[in-house]
Design a protein around this motif. Sequence first.
Motif, short mmCIF file in Angstrom:
data_model
loop_
_atom_site.label_atom_id
_atom_site.label_comp_id
_atom_site.label_asym_id
_atom_site.label_seq_id
_atom_site.Cartn_x
_atom_site.Cartn_y
_atom_site.Cartn_z
N ARG A 186 0.83 -1.20 0.00
CA ARG A 186 0.00 0.00 0.00
C ARG A 186 0.87 1.25 0.00
N LEU A 187 0.36 2.31 -0.65
CA LEU A 187 1.14 3.53 -0.79
C LEU A 187 1.48 4.16 0.56
N TYR A 188 0.65 3.98 1.57
CA TYR A 188 0.94 4.62 2.86
C TYR A 188 2.17 4.04 3.55
N LYS A 189 2.70 2.93 3.05
CA LYS A 189 3.90 2.35 3.65
C LYS A 189 5.11 3.27 3.54
N GLU A 190 5.08 4.19 2.56
CA GLU A 190 6.14 5.19 2.40
C GLU A 190 5.47 6.55 2.23
N PRO A 191 6.20 7.65 2.42
CA PRO A 191 5.55 8.97 2.50
C PRO A 191 5.33 9.68 1.17
N PHE A 192 5.38 8.98 0.04
CA PHE A 192 5.30 9.66 -1.26
C PHE A 192 4.05 10.54 -1.36
N VAL A 251 2.83 7.83 -11.05
CA VAL A 251 2.78 6.57 -10.30
C VAL A 251 1.42 5.94 -10.55
N TRP A 252 1.42 4.65 -10.81
CA TRP A 252 0.18 3.90 -11.00
C TRP A 252 -0.06 2.99 -9.80
N ALA A 253 -1.29 3.03 -9.28
CA ALA A 253 -1.67 2.21 -8.14
C ALA A 253 -3.06 1.63 -8.40
N SER A 254 -3.34 0.53 -7.76
CA SER A 254 -4.65 -0.12 -7.96
C SER A 254 -5.17 -0.67 -6.65
N ASP A 255 -6.44 -1.09 -6.69
CA ASP A 255 -6.95 -1.84 -5.56
C ASP A 255 -6.39 -3.25 -5.62
N ARG A 256 -6.74 -4.06 -4.63
CA ARG A 256 -6.16 -5.40 -4.55
C ARG A 256 -6.49 -6.24 -5.79
N TRP A 286 -8.01 1.54 -10.92
CA TRP A 286 -6.64 2.07 -11.03
C TRP A 286 -6.64 3.57 -10.81
N LEU A 287 -5.54 4.06 -10.27
CA LEU A 287 -5.29 5.50 -10.14
C LEU A 287 -3.97 5.83 -10.80
N ARG A 288 -3.94 6.93 -11.51
CA ARG A 288 -2.68 7.47 -12.03
C ARG A 288 -2.39 8.75 -11.25
N LEU A 289 -1.36 8.70 -10.42
CA LEU A 289 -0.94 9.85 -9.63
C LEU A 289 0.08 10.63 -10.44
N ALA A 311 -6.08 7.53 -1.97
CA ALA A 311 -4.98 6.98 -2.77
C ALA A 311 -3.99 6.21 -1.90
N ARG A 312 -3.79 6.64 -0.68
CA ARG A 312 -2.77 6.00 0.15
C ARG A 312 -3.11 4.55 0.47
N LEU A 313 -4.39 4.16 0.29
CA LEU A 313 -4.79 2.78 0.54
C LEU A 313 -4.66 1.89 -0.69
N PHE A 314 -4.33 2.49 -1.84
CA PHE A 314 -4.12 1.70 -3.04
C PHE A 314 -2.74 1.04 -3.00
N TYR A 315 -2.57 0.06 -3.88
CA TYR A 315 -1.34 -0.73 -3.91
C TYR A 315 -0.41 -0.24 -5.01
N MET A 316 0.86 -0.13 -4.66
CA MET A 316 1.88 0.30 -5.62
C MET A 316 1.98 -0.69 -6.77
N ARG A 317 1.99 -0.16 -8.02
CA ARG A 317 2.10 -1.03 -9.19
C ARG A 317 3.21 -0.58 -10.14
N ASP A 318 3.06 0.59 -10.77
CA ASP A 318 3.97 1.00 -11.85
C ASP A 318 4.44 2.43 -11.63
N VAL A 319 5.54 2.78 -12.32
CA VAL A 319 6.00 4.16 -12.37
C VAL A 319 6.22 4.54 -13.83
N GLU A 320 6.18 5.83 -14.12
CA GLU A 320 6.53 6.33 -15.44
C GLU A 320 7.88 7.02 -15.36
#
Length: 327
Positions: free
Chosen positions: A228-234, A259-264, A269-272, A287-296
């Motif tokens: 999950r994104l909240y694991k780090e302070p981005f 940054v791309w994140a999604s639910d489980r 999907w979210l594009r930050l 967004a902080r509860l979504f899961y880290m997936r991809d970066v651009e």
Amino acid sequence: MDDDLRPAVLRLLEREPPPGPVMAESAFVTDSLAGHIERLGRGETPVTAEGLASLCLAYAHAYVHPERLGEAVTLEDATLLAGRFARRRGGCRSLAGQDALRRVLLHHGFALQMLFDIPKTVHLLDALLRREVAPGGGVFVGLDLGAGTGILLLGQYLLARRRGYEAPRLWGVEHLPQVAARADDLLSGLGIGRVAHGDATTSAIYNDVPQGDIACVTNETLPSIAHRLYKEPFTAISAALFAALSGRLERTVFMPEAVWASDRTRRTWLRLSPENAFAGEASPVPARLFYMRDVELAGERIPADQVGAPFQALISPVWAEALGRRW
């Protein structure tokens, strides 16, 4: 434990670093850190993976051994340091009697592990140096949030110099005091920039940012893939940054670009991105509860665990495994 037995027991924990050099001899560029910076700061100098890897190893050497800053860093020097870092906990023969050095490697271990993941660090630097910024003539103001050793602040300096800026104004924030102090000593001594000790998730810290529009922001405070994104302070850092400086970020180059994140289930999907202040589009779930997936990076969408993959051959597999991973 009996004092006579203690050294013998500690020796049982010792293991030697991987065999062979950390990089191929034909690929390594021997030079001082200042020499690397001067060469790569010229726009006409080609940016190569081998050159960036050699820069990273020279930077690590200067960070750990500031007393040797002006010396050329050889492949033997780089390999010795990499081996000592890899065995900083269990020990090895080359760390015997090196208590002060071992304390540095342990107390700065998290920041150095980011730097010593050479394929990922090279990938990030390569992507940064590909970015387009307005040609020099104005003021280049750059921020590195969660600066660690300061290697990405150095990357911003090289980007600015290669685009014709004579005196970029670069400023980083790092929350670990011993890391911030050491990075600041190194980068200020080189005339690169400053690193402040502070919390980049608070808007007040940005009161000290140099004046002018922000040319570049680097922020790699991301969790590993599938966390999950909240694991780090981005996301918290991004929120504070845009709350404090939104009027100065209209033409800013960001790294990562998105940054791309999604639910489980990966259905939502979210594009930050800078367009939404790295908060993602409107969603009932923060967004902080979504899961880290991809970066651009450099216009390419990459799974987070594949950052560095194109540069993996720079380091032998045994060294890559020994030195650990960035995220």
